[in-house]
Write an enzyme that holds these catalytic residues in place. Structure first.
Site, PDB file in Angstrom:
ATOM      1  N   CYS A 198       6.666  -3.506  13.506  1.00  0.00           N
ATOM      2  CA  CYS A 198       5.461  -1.937  13.950  1.00  0.00           C
ATOM      3  C   CYS A 198       4.787  -3.172  14.842  1.00  0.00           C
ATOM      4  CB  CYS A 198       3.867  -2.542  12.766  1.00  0.00           C
ATOM      5  SG  CYS A 198       3.620  -3.431  12.139  1.00  0.00           S
ATOM      6  N   HIS A 242     -11.675  -4.384   8.335  1.00  0.00           N
ATOM      7  CA  HIS A 242     -11.489  -4.953   9.880  1.00  0.00           C
ATOM      8  C   HIS A 242     -12.198  -5.332  10.899  1.00  0.00           C
ATOM      9  CE1 HIS A 242      -7.972  -3.311  10.316  1.00  0.00           C
ATOM     10  NE2 HIS A 242      -8.368  -3.426  12.024  1.00  0.00           N
TER      11      HIS A 242
END
Length: 731
Positions: free
Chosen positions: A26, A647
């Site tokens: 990815c 995050h």
């Protein structure tokens, strides 16, 4: 005798298992890369097949497929949102899908690979699988985006190095003359200027060449670069101005698709070995060069001449109207034929009508100054590489180097070019109305500092207002269009990384990039080996962006309760026993909570931030919350499978820290599979904190969470100590 590409008859659950291989990748190379690998391996095992999976993550390629693996394989699945080298899979059945398909449809992919097309290695890439098409991931449009971002990523270092060396040499060694700012031929700074000019001259060929490279691999690099050079040098087709970066984009795509077409031509076997190194580059370069010079070049030259004549007819009319038109032209293609027409028109009238050059001089610095200012005003709208390019653009804009804005315009032309033009028009209009004069054929604040401008106060007013307009319009258009990710179109759903914590290497080629990155992605077609972190930088230009958002006021409840629970821990600040540390000490007993009190995503993020603050590693809890909210605005961090990993990468924390909490009822997090988050990890790292160990821990965490049995044990753990024992299995 069967072909090595053919699977054994009857292979499957009822017969001998297939020997399968897979490659997952990815753009940012953290969570989805390893989630897809885990899902594919689990599905293969359940169906009675053997599978080896190579992961191309940000820490490099792991579990690399050997030649022996490939020779024995019955099929290969490539589940990736960036280009993966396929030359090693010639003669094998290859199925190419997005990384999201590897996560959500592994069994279906294993079934499809048995009938996948055999990869011939002739430049015809296997078609993406039906699963990918059915998922609507928009890959058809993303190919163009990835190629463009690849070119932009490789171009940026040339822009920065060339532009800054030219600017420094002009500042320290230039003299103001009637011909502009001139550096004496026998001076040291002339040599510095020449070096910078070489770097700048290579900017356009690099853009064109690496667009072509992303489309058709190495055979397209030479025709792409030569085509870009031709586009930049108008003297080759009787034009006083080259075609600029727009021409380079055209030649890049023409070269890439021309090479792809040539690769499809059937040739005798004895010719095949020399096709990629001799035949294709020569034929493609010659055809593209002649086509541009004799077909495209003449219209470009014609447009240049007609624009000059048209501008000449406007002299003597409204100063504001002429200033607006010149500002629009200057900011349109930043060094291309339209820009050069306006500049040369103004330069030709310096001695007779310096007000015309004054309008040009005010508009010239607006695009780079405006884009640089935008990166400062809304930092989280831009990735790390763009922020650094923005600082360089500010410096180049001061010295009148309009090309400093080209990387931004090439990356998202539909948003940046209109913003540049509007700001340039405003600056040109103000300078025209105020009768600002420029007595040298040069622009930017530097000419005013060196005393070549008449009407200095209004000159700076024009530049400042134009710069502000460009910056604000750029931010507004990016916000309305969904920011940088909107340019990646439907790719954002499958290619954007749910856990995007990897800092983008400064100046590293993408893209990619793209990269990504791929950049896009990254250096498309490049093999992701031990230097994969550099290769995915262009895709990082699409997947690692964050969007600034104001969160000064609370967006959800649960804060008071979290403070009440966290306060005693923070006050006591007990020493943490080594046995209570997992994930290399990033997660400890202090940062584990058995039950979240929040019932909404925003409240949960606040509660998790307060939990992390108990460690003493959070310098500014409010800023940490703002950064986490900004990441959510860019795209949900709900991964599915009842997992969420909010995050932030922010200097509000002094050291990496990880927290974990459970929500038995589940919290709606916008996960792709519709599940509510019951397992919530929060990860916070300083801007400068990154490294192989940290990335490896994230990869292991992502892999482990894909196991249903592991998740169940984590949900069922009786207390904090039991939770830590379960998490301690991640190693």
């Amino acid at each position: 005798m069967t072909s090595p590409a053919d699977p054994p008859n009857g292979a499957g659950a009822s017969g001998p298992g297939l020997k399968l291989l897979a490659v997952t990748a990815c753009p940012t190379g953290i969570a989805h890369t390893y989630m897809a690998a885990e899902k594919l391996a689990q599905a293969a095992e359940s169906l009675g097949h053997s599978m080896k999976v190579e992961t191309q993550g940000s820490i490099g390629a792991e579990n690399v497929l050997s030649d022996n693996d490939v020779s024995q394989a019955d099929g290969i699945i490539i589940a990736a949102d960036k280009d993966v080298d396929r030359s090693r899979f010639i003669g094998k059945r290859v199925l190419v899908v997005g990384v999201a398909d590897g996560i959500h449809r592994p069994e279906r992919l294993i079934e499809q690979v048995r009938n996948a097309p055999v990869y011939q290695g002739d430049g015809q890439k296997p078609q993406r699988g039906a699963a990918s098409a059915a998922s609507g991931d928009g890959k058809g449009r993303s190919v163009t985006y990835k190629a463009l971002m690849n070119g932009v990523s490789y171009m940026i270092p040339f822009v920065v190095v060339g532009g800054l060396l030219i600017a420094v040499s002009l500042a320290l060694g230039g003299d103001t003359t009637s011909k502009g700012i001139v550096i004496p031929d026998d001076s040291f700074w002339k040599t510095v200027n020449d070096i910078g000019s070489i770097g700048f001259a290579l900017m356009i060929p690099a853009l064109s060449g690496y667009i072509a490279y992303a489309i058709a691999d190495r055979p397209a690099l030479v025709p792409g670069m030569v085509g870009g050079w031709i586009a930049a040098h108008g003297e080759l087709y009787d034009s006083e101005a080259g075609a600029g970066f727009i021409g380079a984009i055209v030649t890049g795509f023409l070269a890439g698709y021309l090479v792809l077409w040539i690769k499809r031509v059937k040739v005798p076997k004895f010719v095949q070995p020399i096709m990629p190194i001799i035949v294709i580059p020569i034929v493609a370069t010659s055809a593209l060069g002649l086509f541009f010079i004799y077909v495209l070049g003449e219209p470009i030259s014609w447009v240049f001449e007609r624009l000059t004549d048209w501008l000449g007819g406007l002299t003597g009319t409204s100063a504001a109207l002429l200033g607006i038109i010149l500002g629009l032209m200057i900011a349109f293609d930043m060094g291309g034929p339209v820009n050069k027409t306006a500049f040369l028109f103004g330069a030709g009238l310096v001695s007779k009508n310096p007000e015309v050059m004054g309008a040009c001089a005010a508009a010239i610095p607006v695009p780079p100054l405006g884009q640089g200012l935008a990166t400062l005003l809304r930092r989280r709208m831009f990735d790390d590489q763009e922020r650094e390019t923005g600082l360089a653009a500010l410096f180049m804009g001061f010295f009148g180097i309009t090309e400093g804005a080209i990387p931004f315009a090439a990356a998202r032309p539909a948003r940046v070019i209109p913003a540049n033009m509007l700001g340039g028009a405003v600056a040109g209009a103000i300078a025209g109305v105020a009768s600002v004069e420029d007595n040298v054929p040069h622009g930017g604040p530097i000419v005013a500092v060196l005393g070549a401008v008449g009407g200095v106060p209004m000159f700076f007013v024009a530049v400042v207002v134009g710069t502000a307009v460009t910056a604000l319009v750029t931010i507004a258009l990016m916000s309305l269009g969904g920011g940088r990710g909107a340019d990646a179109d439907a790719d954002a759903a499958g290619a954007a990384e749910a856990v995007s914590l990897v800092p983008s290497p400064a100046g590293a080629p993408v893209l990619a990039g793209v990269g990504s990155g791929g950049g896009t992605g990254a250096a498309s077609g490049a093999v992701a080996d031990s230097s994969a972190s550099g290769a995915v930088a262009a895709s990082d230009a699409a997947a690692l962006k964050t969007v600034s958002v104001s969160a000064a006021e609370p967006r959800g409840g649960g804060k008071a309760e979290a403070e009440a629970e966290a306060a005693p821990e923070a006050e006591a600040a007990p020493e943490v026993d080594a046995a209570d540390q997992v994930l290399s000490g990033y997660l400890t007993g202090q940062t584990v909570k058995e039950r979240l009190t929040a019932d909404g995503k925003d409240a949960a993020i606040r509660e998790m931030a307060e939990l992390l603050a108990a460690t003493g590693k959070v310098a500014d809890t409010a800023e940490l919350v703002r950064a986490a909210f900004a990441r959510e605005d860019q795209g949900t961090t709900g991964l599915g499978e009842e997992i969420a990993i909010p995050h932030a990468k922010t200097d509000a924390v002094t050291a990496p820290v990880v927290g974990f909490a459970r929500s038995p009822e589940g919290i709606e997090w916008g996960a792709p599979d519709g599940t509510k988050a019951r397992l919530v990890f929060m990860i916070a790292v300083p801007e400068a904190a990154a490294g192989d160990e940290h990335l490896r821990i994230l990869a292991l965490l992502s892999r482990k969470l894909m196991g249903a049995e592991f998740r169940e044990r984590l949900l069922g753990a009786a207390d904090v100590a039991a939770i830590l024992r379960v998490l301690g299995e991640i190693e």
